[in-house]
Design a protein around this motif. Structure first.
Motif, mmCIF file in Angstrom:
data_model
loop_
_atom_site.group_PDB
_atom_site.id
_atom_site.type_symbol
_atom_site.label_atom_id
_atom_site.label_comp_id
_atom_site.label_asym_id
_atom_site.label_seq_id
_atom_site.Cartn_x
_atom_site.Cartn_y
_atom_site.Cartn_z
ATOM 1 N N ARG A 56 0.797 -1.069 -0.016
ATOM 2 C CA ARG A 56 0.034 -0.150 0.016
ATOM 3 C C ARG A 56 0.878 1.341 0.016
ATOM 4 O O ARG A 56 0.532 2.290 -0.643
ATOM 5 N N LEU A 57 1.895 1.110 0.842
ATOM 6 C CA LEU A 57 2.878 2.193 0.791
ATOM 7 C C LEU A 57 3.320 2.548 -0.773
ATOM 8 O O LEU A 57 3.482 3.845 -1.175
ATOM 9 N N ASP A 58 3.661 1.442 -1.432
ATOM 10 C CA ASP A 58 4.237 1.661 -2.968
ATOM 11 C C ASP A 58 3.073 2.147 -3.777
ATOM 12 O O ASP A 58 3.216 3.099 -4.376
ATOM 13 N N ALA A 59 1.991 1.748 -3.630
ATOM 14 C CA ALA A 59 0.718 2.049 -4.400
ATOM 15 C C ALA A 59 0.307 3.639 -4.284
ATOM 16 O O ALA A 59 -0.332 4.090 -5.053
ATOM 17 N N GLN A 60 0.590 4.050 -2.890
ATOM 18 C CA GLN A 60 0.183 5.413 -2.609
ATOM 19 C C GLN A 60 1.417 6.077 -3.058
ATOM 20 O O GLN A 60 1.361 7.711 -2.759
ATOM 21 N N GLY A 61 2.654 5.770 -3.283
ATOM 22 C CA GLY A 61 3.476 6.490 -3.771
ATOM 23 C C GLY A 61 4.465 7.033 -2.681
ATOM 24 O O GLY A 61 5.070 8.135 -2.795
ATOM 25 N N VAL A 62 4.268 6.576 -1.477
ATOM 26 C CA VAL A 62 5.098 7.267 -0.326
ATOM 27 C C VAL A 62 5.954 5.972 0.287
ATOM 28 O O VAL A 62 6.585 6.401 1.268
ATOM 29 N N ALA A 63 6.253 5.172 -0.302
ATOM 30 C CA ALA A 63 7.205 4.162 0.221
ATOM 31 C C ALA A 63 8.735 4.536 0.541
ATOM 32 O O ALA A 63 9.328 4.552 1.521
ATOM 33 N N GLU A 64 9.006 5.657 -0.348
ATOM 34 C CA GLU A 64 10.412 6.167 -0.168
ATOM 35 C C GLU A 64 10.507 7.304 0.844
ATOM 36 O O GLU A 64 11.263 7.566 1.403
ATOM 37 N N ASP A 65 9.138 7.745 1.362
ATOM 38 C CA ASP A 65 8.979 8.795 2.498
ATOM 39 C C ASP A 65 8.623 8.476 3.493
ATOM 40 O O ASP A 65 8.062 9.058 4.586
ATOM 41 N N THR A 66 8.945 7.011 3.816
ATOM 42 C CA THR A 66 8.115 6.329 5.087
ATOM 43 C C THR A 66 9.498 5.600 5.852
ATOM 44 O O THR A 66 9.711 4.538 4.926
ATOM 45 N N ILE A 67 9.344 5.890 6.922
ATOM 46 C CA ILE A 67 10.131 4.910 7.852
ATOM 47 C C ILE A 67 9.422 3.951 8.235
ATOM 48 O O ILE A 67 8.309 4.068 9.102
ATOM 49 N N VAL A 68 9.895 2.597 8.037
ATOM 50 C CA VAL A 68 9.085 1.451 8.719
ATOM 51 C C VAL A 68 9.955 0.695 9.771
ATOM 52 O O VAL A 68 11.272 0.457 9.404
ATOM 53 N N VAL A 69 9.390 0.381 10.879
ATOM 54 C CA VAL A 69 10.032 -0.160 11.934
ATOM 55 C C VAL A 69 9.186 -1.432 12.269
ATOM 56 O O VAL A 69 8.037 -1.359 12.397
ATOM 57 N N TRP A 70 10.109 -2.579 12.575
ATOM 58 C CA TRP A 70 9.556 -3.771 13.031
ATOM 59 C C TRP A 70 10.183 -4.270 14.088
ATOM 60 O O TRP A 70 11.651 -4.104 14.242
ATOM 61 N N PHE A 71 9.509 -4.629 15.237
ATOM 62 C CA PHE A 71 10.198 -5.366 16.463
ATOM 63 C C PHE A 71 9.190 -6.271 17.129
ATOM 64 O O PHE A 71 8.021 -6.153 16.750
ATOM 65 N N HIS A 72 9.703 -6.934 18.189
ATOM 66 C CA HIS A 72 8.568 -7.703 18.972
ATOM 67 C C HIS A 72 8.517 -7.274 20.422
ATOM 68 O O HIS A 72 9.664 -6.472 20.793
ATOM 69 N N ASP A 73 7.646 -7.703 21.263
ATOM 70 C CA ASP A 73 7.506 -7.079 22.545
ATOM 71 C C ASP A 73 8.047 -7.914 23.582
ATOM 72 O O ASP A 73 8.392 -7.658 24.729
ATOM 73 N N ASN A 74 8.424 -9.277 23.317
ATOM 74 C CA ASN A 74 9.232 -10.077 24.191
ATOM 75 C C ASN A 74 9.572 -11.402 23.552
ATOM 76 O O ASN A 74 9.214 -11.510 22.313
ATOM 77 N N GLY A 75 10.299 -12.191 24.312
ATOM 78 C CA GLY A 75 10.574 -13.604 23.807
ATOM 79 C C GLY A 75 9.433 -14.474 23.362
ATOM 80 O O GLY A 75 8.245 -14.193 23.840
ATOM 81 N N PRO A 76 9.454 -15.443 22.937
ATOM 82 C CA PRO A 76 8.263 -16.575 22.578
ATOM 83 C C PRO A 76 7.799 -17.283 23.913
ATOM 84 O O PRO A 76 8.219 -17.240 24.949
ATOM 85 N N ALA A 77 6.375 -17.276 23.845
ATOM 86 C CA ALA A 77 5.463 -17.578 25.051
ATOM 87 C C ALA A 77 6.035 -19.349 25.138
ATOM 88 O O ALA A 77 5.679 -19.657 26.240
ATOM 89 N N GLY A 78 6.010 -20.010 24.071
ATOM 90 C CA GLY A 78 6.221 -21.378 24.105
ATOM 91 C C GLY A 78 8.109 -21.602 24.117
ATOM 92 O O GLY A 78 8.546 -20.875 23.723
ATOM 93 N N VAL A 79 8.133 -23.046 24.199
ATOM 94 C CA VAL A 79 9.545 -23.352 24.096
ATOM 95 C C VAL A 79 9.549 -23.845 22.682
ATOM 96 O O VAL A 79 9.085 -24.941 22.402
ATOM 97 N N ARG A 80 10.213 -23.080 21.760
ATOM 98 C CA ARG A 80 10.265 -23.485 20.433
ATOM 99 C C ARG A 80 11.768 -22.895 19.952
ATOM 100 O O ARG A 80 12.549 -22.300 20.839
ATOM 101 N N TYR A 81 12.099 -23.161 18.560
ATOM 102 C CA TYR A 81 13.287 -22.561 18.002
ATOM 103 C C TYR A 81 13.658 -21.262 18.735
ATOM 104 O O TYR A 81 12.734 -20.264 18.193
#
Length: 591
Positions: A263-288
């Protein structure tokens, strides 16, 4: 209280406005899109080496921007959210728990949304807030123009769930993560059409339990053989279906990230947008989890290490890899610096701007110590070492699984991190969980006050539907001696319309709502006994309670005096087995 808060907000706005005069115009600033997942561990991305799932859209943020190898959050959700919002350690901000009021962010804290809104941005949050349910703790009172999601606790069913839209109860549409993404897309489109920069925060509530994934994502995993070895005590390993569903939910999140990026691409604002991704804590289960010790609720590496991915085309070089330690507290000063927004907070922030690291300047970066904490467990992390909550020191470069303490071999590192942990404990732990803050009723800026069961106390034989207050309701209300109470402060005196969300096998219970000398008698006039919901969407058995479609009833009006007191709900006569099952009260001041 509200008058003081209004003055503080006004002073902050004036300061930001003054500083903004020397800054670029809002229209010339980048947009910001912050994406946060819930209970997704470091190892729950294909980017992290997990071959059992595919997250190409999230992974693309690292390919097209920067990835942090050692980024730290809190062991549980509310503190991480608070640290992102304020740039300060959660122990400073009044957040010490995840329910019953302990998740609320103190009112004298400045949020990142306060700053961006004062600088001319349209601001919005879509998803799991979890830092206060009632105004003035509500997201609409903490800098966000628009809010859709849920504020208190958690959801008992992820499909067509009860949600809030700017303080009003509404019904969601479809799977919650898809719903939040739809609202974010609409807000972005509106902002672009209005030629106004946007700050959009999407705190998803998945892959947190209950383990529910849409069918097309679940079918990819239902019969798949897991190949990645789980990290942790073999006796406590999660069931295979739990891991499969967590991965299905992660792939759904990735699909939604792809929708937003497209959608950022379609709206023509991808170059003008800072995108941040992170998680709030570790996994709730015992997995990799890439061989690390610890999971959700623990201050070891695996419980607090999160990916941090930041994309800003034309400014952050593709495939920038940052080895320096960083934390959620760094995001407020970082985004403010990148966007040219003055960080005019009321209190000094604990975080550092990561802008130099993102833009390629690593000279003179300090070797600092980061404190990870949950309740009385405190861990200290430097660039090379971690001191765990039991006082054991580990060389994280040589021993990422925390298997061989090096206390005797590294006395200087031990002394440094021990001193940091001790200073934190001395500064905060004496009053860490002391809380006399009431729940506010009738804030003048709120359309209504919502008082869910999660924020109340049951007295007598009344029980919660779950041992977890989040997403619980009250049952076993069989005696006139039983009652439900809220510790409240009425901000504005007046006449309030009262609403009730309830279930009842039969009508006839005569009840009373009271506050000081005011009384509102009412009767449960209609039976409403809906089936439990959630099991039909669960992929594995849950530990939380199921939920119901509770009935909304108008109880009448009560006149409330200004000030603190106990709001009490009692059943005076109970003709059947129980008075009702209680979900929530709503109070709306009559103008």
């Amino acid at each position: 209280m509200n008058a003081v808060r209004s003055v503080l907000l006004r002073l902050t706005s004036l300061l930001v406005a003054w500083q903004t005069l020397a800054s670029p115009a809002a229209a010339d600033r980048p947009n910001v899109l912050v994406l946060l997942s819930d209970d997704q561990g470091w190892g729950d991305l294909s980017l992290s080496g997990n071959a059992d799932l595919a997250t190409p859209h999230v992974d693309s943020l690292a390919a097209d921007g920067a990835s942090f190898d050692r980024f730290y959050v809190c062991p549980v959700c509310s503190p991480t959210r608070a640290e992102f919002l304020t740039g300060r350690h959660h122990a400073r901000s009044g957040v010490y728990a995840t329910s019953t009021g302990g998740e609320r962010l103190n009112l004298d804290e400045t949020t990142i949304a306060d700053l961006f809104r004062a600088a001319g941005y349209r601001t919005a949050a879509f998803g799991k807030w979890h830092n206060g349910a009632q105004h003035p703790y509500h997201p609409n009172a903490r800098g966000f123009d628009e809010f859709f999601g849920f504020c208190s606790g958690h959801l008992g069913d992820y499909f067509d769930a009860m949600q809030e839209h700017n303080g009003r109860i509404v019904r969601g549409a479809g799977y919650c993560a898809d719903d939040y993404t739809n609202h974010a897309i609409t807000f972005i489109e509106q902002s672009v059409a209005q030629q106004q920069p946007f700050f959009v925060y999407v705190p998803y509530n998945t892959p947190h339990s209950p383990m529910q994934a849409p069918g097309r994502f679940w079918r990819r995993f239902a019969d798949r053989q897991m190949t990645m070895p789980p990290d942790g005590d073999a006796k406590r390993q999660s069931k295979a279906d739990e891991t499969r569903c967590a991965y299905a939910m992660c792939e759904n999140l990735d699909w939604n990230v792809g929708r937003l990026l497209n959608r950022l691409d379609a709206q023509g604002v991808a170059e003008d947008t800072i995108v941040v991704w992170f998680h709030d804590n570790g996994p709730a289960g015992v997995r990799y989890n890439d061989g690390m010790k610890g999971k959700k609720g623990q201050t070891d590496e695996g419980g607090v290490r999160s990916p941090l991915l930041v994309r800003w085309p034309g400014h952050i070089a593709p495939r920038t890899e940052v080895a320096h330690i960083a934390s959620a507290r760094d995001l407020l000063p970082t985004l403010c610096e990148l966007a040219g927004v003055p960080a005019a907070t009321r209190h000094p922030v604990d975080g550092l701007s990561l802008a130099p690291l993102l833009l390629g300047d690593t000279a003179d970066w300090p070797d600092r110590v980061l404190i990870n904490q949950w309740q009385d467990k405190i861990s200290a992390r430097s660039q090379q070492y971690r001191l765990d909550h039991q006082g054991k020191l580990y060389d994280m470069a040589a021993d990422p699984g925390q298997t061989r303490p090096v206390n005797d071999a590294q006395p200087e590192a031990l002394a440094r991190l021990s001193a940091s942990a001790r200073a934190h404990r001395d500064a905060f732990m004496a009053n860490y969980a002391r809380d006399d803050r009431p729940f506010v009723v009738g804030d003048p800026h709120a359309p209504a006050t919502l008082l869910p069961a999660a924020d109340s106390r049951g007295h007598g034989a009344i029980r919660r539907s779950s041992r977890h207050p989040n997403s619980s309701y009250f049952t076993h209300w069989a005696s006139p001696d039983d009652r439900i109470t809220f510790n409240v402060e009425v901000a504005t005196a007046g006449v309030y319309r009262v609403g009730l969300y309830y279930a009842a096998q039969e009508p006839g219970a005569k009840c009373e709502l009271s506050f000081r000398d005011a009384r509102l008698p009412f009767e449960i006039t209609a039976a409403h006994d809906p089936p439990l919901r959630g099991a039909e969407h669960d992929r594995v058995p849950r530990i939380e309670s199921y939920t119901k479609r509770f009935k909304q009833a108008a109880l009448g009006e009560i006149e409330l005096a200004q000030g603190p007191g106990e709001l009490s709900l009692r059943a005076l006569e109970i003709p059947g087995a129980e008075a009702m099952e209680f979900c929530m009260l709503t109070l709306e001041r009559r103008e």
